[in-house]
Write an enzyme that holds these catalytic residues in place. Structure first.
Site, PDB file in Angstrom:
ATOM      1  N   HIS A   1      98.927 -29.111 -30.668  1.00 53.79           N
ATOM      2  CA  HIS A   1      97.622 -29.220 -29.801  1.00 53.79           C
ATOM      3  C   HIS A   1      98.153 -29.165 -28.422  1.00 53.79           C
ATOM      4  O   HIS A   1      97.330 -28.537 -27.591  1.00 53.79           O
ATOM      5  CB  HIS A   1      97.176 -30.775 -30.094  1.00 53.79           C
ATOM      6  CG  HIS A   1      95.871 -31.028 -29.590  1.00 53.79           C
ATOM      7  ND1 HIS A   1      94.523 -30.689 -29.964  1.00 53.79           N
ATOM      8  CD2 HIS A   1      95.715 -31.712 -28.330  1.00 53.79           C
ATOM      9  CE1 HIS A   1      93.693 -31.110 -29.052  1.00 53.79           C
ATOM     10  NE2 HIS A   1      94.175 -31.884 -28.075  1.00 53.79           N
TER      11      HIS A   1
ATOM     12  N   SER B   1      91.019 -28.788 -25.781  1.00 49.14           N
ATOM     13  CA  SER B   1      90.834 -29.914 -26.205  1.00 49.14           C
ATOM     14  C   SER B   1      89.443 -30.646 -25.805  1.00 49.14           C
ATOM     15  O   SER B   1      88.428 -29.949 -25.858  1.00 49.14           O
ATOM     16  CB  SER B   1      91.975 -31.018 -25.789  1.00 49.14           C
ATOM     17  OG  SER B   1      91.889 -32.218 -26.425  1.00 49.14           O
TER      18      SER B   1
ATOM     19  N   ASP C   1      96.747 -30.263 -36.555  1.00 52.35           N
ATOM     20  CA  ASP C   1      96.256 -30.853 -35.168  1.00 52.35           C
ATOM     21  C   ASP C   1      95.925 -32.295 -35.522  1.00 52.35           C
ATOM     22  O   ASP C   1      94.492 -32.468 -36.220  1.00 52.35           O
ATOM     23  CB  ASP C   1      95.247 -30.009 -34.368  1.00 52.35           C
ATOM     24  CG  ASP C   1      94.626 -30.545 -33.261  1.00 52.35           C
ATOM     25  OD1 ASP C   1      95.121 -31.574 -32.893  1.00 52.35           O
ATOM     26  OD2 ASP C   1      94.168 -29.696 -32.407  1.00 52.35           O
TER      27      ASP C   1
END
Length: 318
Positions: free
Chosen positions: A294, A131, A265
């Site tokens: 995610h 991320s 996502d």
């Protein structure tokens, strides 16, 4: 029998240190102190919240699948962990404030400072970002081109237009305008006994049928102090600062980068995958075919680690 053979090497060590003046948790599988003879280090740069305990199963799988040959470390974001009783959140309040160590730029400098102090310059790095950790890695490579990065694996990368994503549109007002309203409930949660916190967390995660229960305790820790507030502060800066994709840094390092995008996502729409693939037709961009979320660490840490091993195994045979 297999567990008996590998238990001792599967046990990580946790260190709490001050880095850039802020409390930092480092989770280590394998060698706990590096010297010039160590050729390769896997370093995990987490998402937000930057809690290293979330990555325990992922890291253990990387470590064991490579035959315990390479140390695998994860460094928390500054202030995203609960300090031990003998330590404070920061060791120099004025310095931490001046450098905005809990902000996005401060977190990038925090990771570079960690490498300077704890990793020999000649050690090759396999950086694994998740991320916002992917954005941080690109910035690290941009700010210090001398880093010996063998590969950088970008998992569910939030490296552009975060506020424009479906999740970003929901979270931007929460993180940027209404953040302080969340502090009181967070404070009240922190007063609860850990056993009640754990029960609440299990209830929230009850819809995840294959939940990795090793994430429960790190989540309890996140609700036990100022860690969650620091994570929200960093998140607000992400919405404001992660704007255009850094094509220059990607182009310079294209042969070292592997990107893995989620098919559903909400922090990184599939269109972003198609856009970057079109802009860099010779890059290594992959789209998830396994339905991983995610926050893959909640239930798929082992599976994602096994994929990463297959992607980079050839780069570590030399």
């Amino acid at each position: 029998m297999d567990n008996m053979a590998t238990d001792s090497r599967d046990e990580p060590q946790t260190d709490f240190i001050y880095c850039s003046g802020a409390i930092t948790e480092v989770l280590k599988f394998g060698c706990c102190r590096l010297h010039s003879g160590h050729k390769v280090l896997f370093l995990i740069i987490p998402g937000n919240p930057g809690v290293v305990g979330f990555y325990k199963t992922f890291m253990q799988t990387l470590h064991s699948t490579f035959g315990y040959r390479h140390p695998v470390w994860a460094v928390s974001h500054a202030g995203h962990c609960v300090p031990p009783a003998s330590m404070d959140m920061v060791d120099d309040t004025s310095s931490a404030e001046d450098d905005d160590v809990f902000g996005l730029n401060g977190q990038i400098e925090h990771k570079l400072a960690f490498l300077r102090k704890h990793v020999p310059r000649e050690t090759s790095l396999v950086l694994v970002g998740h991320s916002i950790g992917c954005y941080i890695i690109l910035e690290m490579m941009k700010r210090n081109p001398e880093l010996k990065v063998l590969k950088a694996v970008m998992l569910f990368p939030t490296i552009e237009r975060m506020a424009q994503t479906p999740q970003g549109k929901v979270m931007t007002p929460v993180l940027c305008q209404m953040r302080y309203m969340a502090y009181l409930p967070l404070f009240l949660l922190s007063l609860l006994p850990d056993s009640i916190k754990a029960s609440l967390i299990k209830l929230v995660f009850s819809r995840i049928s294959s939940l990795d229960h090793s994430v429960i305790q790190p989540t309890v820790g996140l609700l036990s102090g100022d860690s969650a507030a620091n994570a929200m502060y960093m998140g607000g800066q992400e919405m404001r600062k992660v704007l255009e994709r850094d094509n220059t840094t990607i182009k310079k390092n294209l042969d070292k980068l592997i990107f893995y995008y989620g098919a559903t996502d909400h922090w990184c729409p599939v269109q972003y995958y198609h856009d970057i693939k079109q802009d860099f037709p010779h890059g290594d961009f992959r789209l998830c075919e396994n339905g991983f979320r995610h926050a893959f660490v909640l239930d798929a840490g082992r599976d994602v680690a096994k994929m990463v091993v297959e992607w980079i195994r050839g780069d570590l045979t030399t």
